[in-house]
Design a protein around this motif. Structure first.
Motif, PDB file in Angstrom:
ATOM      1  N   ASN A  50      93.286 -26.774  76.788  1.00 63.44           N
ATOM      2  CA  ASN A  50      93.243 -26.515  75.439  1.00 63.44           C
ATOM      3  C   ASN A  50      92.276 -27.473  74.643  1.00 63.44           C
ATOM      4  N   VAL A  51      92.566 -28.700  74.935  1.00 65.83           N
ATOM      5  CA  VAL A  51      91.792 -29.767  74.540  1.00 65.83           C
ATOM      6  C   VAL A  51      90.388 -29.958  74.929  1.00 65.83           C
ATOM      7  N   ARG A  52      90.478 -29.492  76.160  1.00 66.12           N
ATOM      8  CA  ARG A  52      88.645 -29.395  76.760  1.00 66.12           C
ATOM      9  C   ARG A  52      88.187 -28.440  76.114  1.00 66.12           C
ATOM     10  N   GLU A  53      88.734 -27.205  75.979  1.00 64.79           N
ATOM     11  CA  GLU A  53      88.013 -26.230  75.092  1.00 64.79           C
ATOM     12  C   GLU A  53      87.548 -26.403  73.840  1.00 64.79           C
ATOM     13  N   LEU A  54      88.358 -27.134  73.004  1.00 61.93           N
ATOM     14  CA  LEU A  54      88.241 -27.507  71.924  1.00 61.93           C
ATOM     15  C   LEU A  54      87.276 -28.413  71.521  1.00 61.93           C
ATOM     16  N   VAL A  55      87.293 -29.519  72.551  1.00 62.99           N
ATOM     17  CA  VAL A  55      86.028 -30.587  72.645  1.00 62.99           C
ATOM     18  C   VAL A  55      84.843 -30.033  72.895  1.00 62.99           C
ATOM     19  N   GLU A  56      84.787 -29.024  73.657  1.00 66.82           N
ATOM     20  CA  GLU A  56      83.481 -28.276  73.952  1.00 66.82           C
ATOM     21  C   GLU A  56      82.675 -27.744  72.601  1.00 66.82           C
ATOM     22  N   ARG A  57      83.571 -26.831  71.904  1.00 65.63           N
ATOM     23  CA  ARG A  57      83.568 -26.200  70.829  1.00 65.63           C
ATOM     24  C   ARG A  57      83.172 -26.942  69.647  1.00 65.63           C
ATOM     25  N   ALA A  58      83.869 -28.227  69.792  1.00 63.10           N
ATOM     26  CA  ALA A  58      83.656 -29.209  68.534  1.00 63.10           C
ATOM     27  C   ALA A  58      82.008 -29.861  68.723  1.00 63.10           C
ATOM     28  N   SER A  59      81.974 -30.384  69.728  1.00 57.75           N
ATOM     29  CA  SER A  59      80.585 -30.827  70.326  1.00 57.75           C
ATOM     30  C   SER A  59      79.444 -29.941  69.932  1.00 57.75           C
ATOM     31  N   GLU A  60      79.531 -28.674  70.291  1.00 59.14           N
ATOM     32  CA  GLU A  60      78.510 -27.797  70.300  1.00 59.14           C
ATOM     33  C   GLU A  60      78.498 -27.457  68.622  1.00 59.14           C
ATOM     34  N   ALA A  61      79.392 -27.411  67.845  1.00 55.06           N
ATOM     35  CA  ALA A  61      79.285 -27.222  66.611  1.00 55.06           C
ATOM     36  C   ALA A  61      78.329 -28.254  65.773  1.00 55.06           C
ATOM     37  N   VAL A  62      78.483 -29.628  66.486  1.00 56.98           N
ATOM     38  CA  VAL A  62      77.620 -30.476  65.418  1.00 56.98           C
ATOM     39  C   VAL A  62      76.335 -31.107  66.247  1.00 56.98           C
ATOM     40  N   GLY A  63      76.100 -30.184  67.256  1.00 60.07           N
ATOM     41  CA  GLY A  63      74.821 -30.372  67.891  1.00 60.07           C
ATOM     42  C   GLY A  63      74.839 -31.124  69.475  1.00 60.07           C
ATOM     43  N   GLY A  64      75.921 -31.733  69.715  1.00 66.41           N
ATOM     44  CA  GLY A  64      76.328 -32.084  71.058  1.00 66.41           C
ATOM     45  C   GLY A  64      75.767 -33.584  70.887  1.00 66.41           C
ATOM     46  N   GLY A  65      75.844 -34.297  72.169  1.00 62.53           N
ATOM     47  CA  GLY A  65      75.500 -35.862  72.433  1.00 62.53           C
ATOM     48  C   GLY A  65      76.701 -36.625  72.905  1.00 62.53           C
ATOM     49  N   LEU A  66      76.744 -37.725  72.659  1.00 62.42           N
ATOM     50  CA  LEU A  66      77.728 -38.748  72.912  1.00 62.42           C
ATOM     51  C   LEU A  66      78.677 -38.881  71.722  1.00 62.42           C
ATOM     52  N   LEU A  67      79.833 -38.399  71.653  1.00 61.56           N
ATOM     53  CA  LEU A  67      80.687 -38.137  70.551  1.00 61.56           C
ATOM     54  C   LEU A  67      81.967 -38.389  70.555  1.00 61.56           C
ATOM     55  N   GLY A  68      82.804 -38.817  69.654  1.00 53.60           N
ATOM     56  CA  GLY A  68      84.090 -39.040  69.484  1.00 53.60           C
ATOM     57  C   GLY A  68      84.632 -37.975  68.751  1.00 53.60           C
ATOM     58  N   ILE A  69      85.589 -37.163  69.516  1.00 54.95           N
ATOM     59  CA  ILE A  69      86.248 -36.068  68.833  1.00 54.95           C
ATOM     60  C   ILE A  69      87.964 -36.488  68.385  1.00 54.95           C
TER      61      ILE A  69
END
Lengths: 291, 62
Positions: free
Chosen positions: A218-237
């Motif tokens: 569940n977390v993995r899926e949210l992280v993937e979507r949150a990352s995509e929402a902001v344009g990806g990269g090295l991120l802290g979610i």
């Protein structure tokens, strides 16, 4: 490869990255943004032959503009200025998450103290007032009563900077004494930790106690979507558990674009800087191949 | 502070006392003065020069 590091302060995070890059034989060009000049077509910084530049600016304002300039010169830079622009601003961050359908705390913004008080009264107590730019939990207010709301709004309105007159009000999420920080590259989690504190602010910078968190599907899926929402990269979610630690339900309250990972690196078995450098190598290769 | 034999010696810019730095310090790195606890920035390595680090600003962080 030849890697540029944009910085104004070498923290332990940057030292870990520098050590990993040098150990692998990569050439590193440290670019102190305090000394560089950025023209419309060129810069005094030695960026001409860099395969990739990693933005590690501590100051958000410098990060935003320096990456914008490098991108305009055609220098491959991560994170991108587009990602930085979204993540640096809590309003844009919330909108991007909501637009992507990522669960995020209920948020409203007002431009006057009267309108902000209306939001606060409608949300009920407690609720949270956050600065639109800032981090490490600074200037965040948990508002427990109308008296407190009136006082905090008055103080913010007199702080001076116009950004303090953008009142960003968020529902208070009852979390189980902890939140979750996932560091990810282009949506793929590197590792995650919980940050636990008796205080309502659980940031590691505020002294929250850290422990490894096992990433669920569940977390993995949210992280993937949150990352995509902001344009990806090295991120802290950053996520909070909704409905208790075992509920499996989460809300994403923030995505950070110049993420610090030293606390995570200490808390988990994964070698975080090594995975970041793996990603940098792959990203630089992708740029070289024009992808 | 380290007892590493490769440790470097620098002058604390606030007190003028000699302080030891790890051999792998970087230009731009922030260290805590063992004398005053103040944050110091490594300005150059040769010669080794320290200055008081800039104050925290509002937009700092991640």
């Amino acid at each position: 490869m030849k890697v540029g590091i944009l910085y104004s302060r070498i923290r332990r995070d940057e030292k870990l990255l520098l050590a990993e890059l040098r150990e692998r034989g990569h050439e590193v060009e440290k670019i102190d943004v305090r000394k560089a000049r950025f023209g419309l077509e060129e810069t005094t910084a030695a960026v001409g032959d860099l395969d990739i530049v990693l933005d590690r600016c501590l100051a958000t304002s410098r990060s935003l503009y320096a990456t914008e300039f490098l991108a305009s010169y055609g220098v491959p830079v991560v994170n991108s200025p587009e990602t930085a622009t979204i993540c640096a601003d809590k309003v844009k961050n919330s909108l991007a998450l909501a637009d992507a359908g990522v669960p995020t705390p209920r948020t409203e913004v007002a431009f006057t103290t009267d309108a902000a008080l209306e939001i606060i009264e409608a949300f009920g107590y407690p609720c949270v007032l956050k600065p639109v730019v800032g981090s490490w939990g600074r200037l965040m207010a948990k508002i427990d009563s109308r008296n407190a709301a009136e006082a905090i709004l008055e103080h913010k309105a007199t702080l001076g900077h116009y950004q303090h007159k953008i009142f960003y009000v968020q529902e208070f999420v009852e979390k189980p004494g902890r939140d979750i920080r996932v560091v990810a590259v282009d949506g793929e989690p590197i590792a995650a930790m919980t940050r636990t504190s008796d205080h309502w602010l659980t940031n590691a910078a505020k002294g929250g106690k850290t422990a490894e968190f096992e990433i669920t599907d569940n977390v993995r899926e949210l992280v993937e979507r949150a990352s995509e929402a902001v344009g990806g990269g090295l991120l802290g979610i950053d996520l909070m558990e909704v409905g208790g630690a075992d509920s499996g339900s989460y809300t994403v309250h923030e995505v950070n674009h110049t993420v610090e990972f030293k606390a995570l690196n200490d808390a988990v078995a994964t070698d975080v800087p090594a995975v970041v450098v793996d990603w940098l190598e792959a990203t630089a290769e992708g740029y070289a191949e024009g992808t | 502070m380290t007892n590493d034999t490769d440790a470097l010696i620098a002058e604390d810019p606030i007190t003028g006392e000699e302080i030891e730095l790890p051999a792998d310090v970087e230009v731009g790195e922030i260290i805590d003065s063992p004398v005053t606890g103040a944050e110091l920035e490594v300005i150059s390595l040769d010669p080794l020069v320290l200055e008081e680090a800039p104050e925290l600003e509002e937009d700092w962080g991640e």
